[in-house]
Scaffold this active site. Sequence first.
Site, mmCIF file in Angstrom:
data_model
loop_
_atom_site.group_PDB
_atom_site.id
_atom_site.type_symbol
_atom_site.label_atom_id
_atom_site.label_comp_id
_atom_site.label_asym_id
_atom_site.label_seq_id
_atom_site.Cartn_x
_atom_site.Cartn_y
_atom_site.Cartn_z
ATOM 1 N N THR A 63 0.756 -1.358 -0.157
ATOM 2 C CA THR A 63 0.048 0.297 0.104
ATOM 3 C C THR A 63 0.832 1.267 0.105
ATOM 4 O O THR A 63 0.400 2.789 -0.679
ATOM 5 C CB THR A 63 -0.545 0.277 1.388
ATOM 6 O OG1 THR A 63 0.276 -0.514 2.383
ATOM 7 C CG2 THR A 63 -2.300 -0.857 1.441
ATOM 8 N N ASP A 69 -23.932 -4.631 5.678
ATOM 9 C CA ASP A 69 -23.504 -4.812 4.737
ATOM 10 C C ASP A 69 -24.415 -4.757 3.057
ATOM 11 O O ASP A 69 -24.546 -5.391 2.904
ATOM 12 C CB ASP A 69 -22.759 -6.328 4.039
ATOM 13 C CG ASP A 69 -21.492 -5.845 3.214
ATOM 14 O OD1 ASP A 69 -22.318 -4.826 1.857
ATOM 15 O OD2 ASP A 69 -20.391 -6.320 3.189
ATOM 16 N N GLU A 80 -1.665 7.917 8.285
ATOM 17 C CA GLU A 80 -0.505 7.080 8.335
ATOM 18 C C GLU A 80 0.067 7.382 7.329
ATOM 19 O O GLU A 80 0.417 7.746 6.504
ATOM 20 C CB GLU A 80 -1.008 5.221 8.163
ATOM 21 C CG GLU A 80 -2.247 5.018 8.958
ATOM 22 C CD GLU A 80 -1.883 3.632 8.406
ATOM 23 O OE1 GLU A 80 -1.187 2.456 7.465
ATOM 24 O OE2 GLU A 80 -3.414 2.720 8.866
ATOM 25 N N HIS A 87 -1.891 -0.751 11.517
ATOM 26 C CA HIS A 87 -1.725 -1.753 10.827
ATOM 27 C C HIS A 87 -0.991 -3.270 10.597
ATOM 28 O O HIS A 87 -0.790 -3.337 9.371
ATOM 29 C CB HIS A 87 -1.621 -0.942 9.551
ATOM 30 C CG HIS A 87 -2.492 -0.824 8.529
ATOM 31 N ND1 HIS A 87 -2.545 0.097 7.804
ATOM 32 C CD2 HIS A 87 -3.060 -1.685 8.063
ATOM 33 C CE1 HIS A 87 -3.535 -0.472 6.524
ATOM 34 N NE2 HIS A 87 -3.792 -1.357 7.360
ATOM 35 N N TYR A 137 -0.864 -8.577 9.340
ATOM 36 C CA TYR A 137 0.468 -9.128 9.579
ATOM 37 C C TYR A 137 0.505 -10.725 9.259
ATOM 38 O O TYR A 137 1.626 -11.004 10.285
ATOM 39 C CB TYR A 137 0.667 -8.083 9.699
ATOM 40 C CG TYR A 137 1.055 -6.801 9.075
ATOM 41 C CD1 TYR A 137 0.105 -6.367 7.893
ATOM 42 C CD2 TYR A 137 2.602 -6.577 8.819
ATOM 43 C CE1 TYR A 137 0.798 -5.769 6.949
ATOM 44 C CE2 TYR A 137 2.835 -5.388 7.935
ATOM 45 C CZ TYR A 137 1.847 -4.847 7.338
ATOM 46 O OH TYR A 137 2.158 -4.023 5.792
ATOM 47 N N THR A 167 -2.162 -7.395 -1.465
ATOM 48 C CA THR A 167 -2.746 -6.860 -0.266
ATOM 49 C C THR A 167 -4.486 -6.922 -0.912
ATOM 50 O O THR A 167 -4.486 -6.487 -1.697
ATOM 51 C CB THR A 167 -2.270 -4.693 0.151
ATOM 52 O OG1 THR A 167 -2.723 -4.611 -1.355
ATOM 53 C CG2 THR A 167 -0.790 -4.293 0.308
ATOM 54 N N ARG A 200 -9.652 0.512 6.975
ATOM 55 C CA ARG A 200 -8.719 1.409 6.445
ATOM 56 C C ARG A 200 -9.385 3.025 7.658
ATOM 57 O O ARG A 200 -10.530 3.334 8.179
ATOM 58 C CB ARG A 200 -9.419 2.202 5.192
ATOM 59 C CG ARG A 200 -8.738 1.269 4.034
ATOM 60 C CD ARG A 200 -7.305 1.103 4.048
ATOM 61 N NE ARG A 200 -6.684 1.054 3.241
ATOM 62 C CZ ARG A 200 -6.195 -0.517 3.264
ATOM 63 N NH1 ARG A 200 -6.592 -1.761 4.415
ATOM 64 N NH2 ARG A 200 -5.987 -1.931 2.552
#
Length: 363
Positions: free
Chosen positions: A55, A156, A255, A272, A276, A76, A226
């Site tokens: 990103t 959603d 960020e 973030h 990971y 990503t 996000r």
Amino acid sequence: MAFEYFCRMKVLIDDKIPYIKGAAEWLFDEVSYLPGHTFAGSSELREADALIIRTRTRCDAALLDGTPVKFIATATIGHDHIDKAYLEAADIAWTNCPGCNAASVAQYVRNSILLIAQQHRITPAQLTVGIIGYGHVGRQVRLALTSIGCPTLLNDPPLVSSRDNNFISQSGNECFVDLKDIARRCDVITLHTPLTAEGQWPTYHLIDQRFLDSLERKPVIINAARGGVIDEAALLAAKAEGKVSDLVIDTWEGEPNINKELLDTAFIATPHVAGYSADGKSNATRMALRAVCTHFGIHISDEPRFLQLTAPPPLPDDIKFCGDPTLDALTLYNPLADTRRLKANPQDFEAQRGNYPLRRDNP
């Protein structure tokens, strides 16, 4: 042998993408590695046929005009760093890696809720969790929360509105509610949407003052989507006014220059890294490499070797499990360890992401 399928091509790769060195050299003719924010103007970029990025590389005219790049794979889920209109006009194909780290984010959310339940001396089954965004990640989050007994509500609108959606056609939409119900009924609200500012359902500042003012149960707010999905100023005000009880923040506006007040206020604050885990990173690497191969007609002749070259390492021998599901889950990954590192050194946000310790989302 594999080299008989090689084509003459050059690939430029973000040097922080794990488990890719060795595999990329095996598949492609020439491979270069650079930090993702240093691609622009480099000699490597001026010769690259394809990019494999994260990103931190903004793919737009400023980066790509005058280069031979014909394909971009971002390792990503997110793709708001890609100027899609420009790439289409420039005849540059691209792909992301949807679902690659969904299990990792689900682990992050589940373990955060386990810690919150411990803090408040309750069981996870006493917490109704609202999941906003029910794509690859949201579905994995729901499975993980169901495994620890949390009732869930889903929001959603694009999914519910899709008449041909397979999930809806098979199970109905009785578990889907609107944002008013999420605000009224949930003890925890966790966000898993893309960041969009336009269209029928924009998500930029979806969680704003109006939404926060409507909360009825002083919920925990979790953002692993996000940063821009939440109005951080409004969130801080809501926390100060007692409208929310705790904050779990993994993604931040601006960020890596994050809001220090929000950092200090959050119970769990991480750089973030929800997605990971080594398993998620391995999945993304494999998906990105396969995408480049598919685009350029490169055949992966030895699948076992490909999987071996891109596999994450095993857990260290000193990791021991006791048989208690909660303790074992937190032994495998405790987000408070990441929180301590970030709160101690917020200026190292990028370094902590780029040099993230080994984490597995399954033993």
